[in-house]
Design an enzyme around this catalytic site. Sequence first.
Site, PDB file in Angstrom:
ATOM      1  N   ASP B 102       0.824  -1.205   0.172  1.00 13.78           N
ATOM      2  CA  ASP B 102       0.068  -0.226   0.100  1.00 13.78           C
ATOM      3  C   ASP B 102       0.985   1.240   0.079  1.00 13.78           C
ATOM      4  O   ASP B 102       1.748   1.345   0.873  1.00 13.78           O
ATOM      5  CB  ASP B 102      -0.820   0.058   1.122  1.00 13.78           C
ATOM      6  N   HIS B 104      -0.522   4.566  -0.109  1.00 12.42           N
ATOM      7  CA  HIS B 104      -1.129   5.721   0.527  1.00 12.42           C
ATOM      8  C   HIS B 104      -0.638   6.126   1.625  1.00 12.42           C
ATOM      9  O   HIS B 104      -0.701   5.540   2.692  1.00 12.42           O
ATOM     10  CB  HIS B 104      -2.663   5.358   0.627  1.00 12.42           C
ATOM     11  N   SER B 155      -4.949  -4.401   1.728  1.00 15.14           N
ATOM     12  CA  SER B 155      -3.700  -4.562   2.613  1.00 15.14           C
ATOM     13  C   SER B 155      -3.843  -4.572   4.022  1.00 15.14           C
ATOM     14  O   SER B 155      -3.193  -4.788   4.766  1.00 15.14           O
ATOM     15  CB  SER B 155      -2.862  -3.188   2.238  1.00 15.14           C
TER      16      SER B 155
END
Lengths: 458, 218
Positions: B102, B104, B155
């Site tokens: 991930d 982000h 995730s």
Amino acid sequence: MKSHTRLLTVLDRMDNGPVMEEKDFDKLISKTVRGLIKKYSLKYDRSEAIITDDDLADRFFEAGLELACTTGVYCTDTHTQMIFSKEEILQALRWAPDALTIGSGLDQCTIVTRRPEDPVVPKIVGGGFGAPIPEEWFSAVMESYAKEPVIDSIVGCNFFTTHGRTPKTRSPWEVLLAWREVELIKSAAQRAGRPGISIGVVENAVSEIGELSGSSYGGFPQCDWHHTCFVSELKTNYGLLIKVAHLVKTGCIIHSFYNPILGGYAGGAEGVAICAVAGIIMECVVNMATTFSICPTHPFYNCDTAPELIWAVSAAQQAVNRNTHLLTTVMTSPVSGPMTESLLYECATMATAATVSGTARIDGVRSAVGVEILHVTGLEARFNGEIAHAAAGVSRKDANEMIKEFQKHYVPYLDKRPIGKSFLEAYDPVKVEPTQEWLDMYGKVKDEVGRIGLKMKY
Amino acid sequence: MEQYYNKLMECVLEGEEEEAVEITRAEIEGGTDPLDIVQKCLVPILDDVGDKFSKLEIFLPDLIMSADVAKAVKDEIRAHLLSSSNGSESSGKVVIGTVQGDVHDIGKNIVATLLEVNGYEVIDLGNDVAPYTFIETAKREKVDIIALSSLLTTSMPYMVDVLKTLDGLGIRDQYKVIVGGGPVSAEWAESIGADGYSNDANEAVELCRKMMAERKAG
Ligand code: B12
């Protein structure tokens, strides 16, 4: 394809660009953007919903181009700045396609360049754009988009579960997810009577693993459009560039997206617009994309429909659509969910703003900002598309006033997260038809949008 | 003190680290209690900065700049407290990161910055962090809290992996594990056996305060 010839140059710049710490690149973005805002006198005007001034749009383009030339794109694996000269950038823009045919057989459609206030109707994409869906409802949700005639192409959701398990990204599970996506989206298209409709893929490929597997033999073909992106702000990495290299080598259509963040290194609305322009330009150069999406993000509401962002989207889209022939796309990512009126007003706002700003393809809807399980339906995507059809040819001045009215119906709810109801309540999920209650709400908002001045065609 | 307060506010907003340290040293040498500087100046100023960010009157880079100034001022104060053998500790030590697969990291960055602003020692492992890396770092750095961020439903299971591995290694009770990010909810956090969850960065600071209190009590 003639716009796919730069791969080796891109990889050379990745390996040999100036080395710098990621933190310093972030600071460079923030400093450069602040400088450009002053240099080009760019100022967010809270009293306007969208920009209506060609000169302002052109200044945004110049600022975005200068940002692209100054910072390039940062690769977080090599810690290098991938820099391209202005001439190289303009050359890439020159040879980018101005039309693109997607899909196959009777379901083909062609996306063409549009300009601000263009009467040509934009193409419409419908889908949940990554909203989490349990596997047993995935195909029905996708069918709800494919069966809408106003929708020209569809895009998938994410699996919340598969084979009764919660799958993990960047693990062998990602391969299974990609193949489940192939299977279930194709069957949804088939059932809707549109076997050749093009699909935005591989939505479940969070890393390169799913893309490599899902577009291999028997998977999604070249005439579907394949995702890659930049990480905000203006960053890439091996995983994303592996996708690019694979898609170039297999002759697939590349769709690239980028979400600048309001209040982050881009700063306020002006900075978001500058970064969006630079991002689109560099997605053309580095990712060799054919279609370019932006979905700037609000740091607290996670949506792109906050007033600052609507303004920023209009500025960035007009900048790019006046100064290049790139095939731009904008996605509606509202805070509201199905069976709320505010959702439809968020769609009306974004689809109008983008269409009158010359966007070539209107995408959506990622309802409830795409994080609530099963909170997306085909009906809001139909509405989003119908608004775009209605707004084609409307002047920016008129659109500006209409949008101010639309915004009164949802802005007060932005911090309330009105996520509405799930697909299972908003639709008859077996027949894949909207409930009467949801249809009535849709009808009511359509009437009101008409009263506000946007003449719906259907 | 009022004059100092205003000057410090200016330094924090403008990122004037050196000046902030200088005026703080002068203020302490002038006889002001270092703890008063923290309680009556630094804390309210940083609250104000956090508030400005939540209204988007300032942006993330400003917040990071303010965190750097705050850290420099705190270091200066700590040095004085240590020399007067009064002792002063950081609010707590946190290892934070976005879990595997991930990328982000925006929410995680905001949380990390606000924790720093509030006096926590923060080790930010960045994004796409493997479960075992969190644990290795926690052991090596002797952290109090492991903070995991995830924005993808696919995730989120890596958070479970962190907890399972801590359990398997028999060291689960040595750390508080907190989770957050878009799709993560309080119910989910509870169902996987995490110690805490928060919906936004301001609450995350509150949560860490609570975690540290529990650690001290337990
Ligand atoms: C920006 C964004 C991106 C950017 C990320 C840039 C970056 N540097 O972070 C880019 C463009 C790279 C991106 C890529 C992708 N994305 Co994305 N993205 C988003 C978006 C629009 C916003 C996320 C965000 O930054 N929000 C703002 C921050 C401030 O909020 P936050 O993270 O929730 O943090 C707050 C709190 O949660 C809390 N918090 C956060 N962490 C922690 C930790 C602790 C311990 C605590 C206590 C609190 C806490 O405090 C924060 C501050 O208040 C979301 C949509 C959404 N609604 O969330 C999709 C979203 C997360 N993405 C999604 C997807 C699918 C993807 C892609 C897979 C798309 C694709 N097909 O390629 C890729 C995956 C890349 C990867 N490997 O991770 C999906 C996930 C769906 C799912 N499965 O759950 C979402 C939900 C959108 C969607 N429906 O498509 N994305």
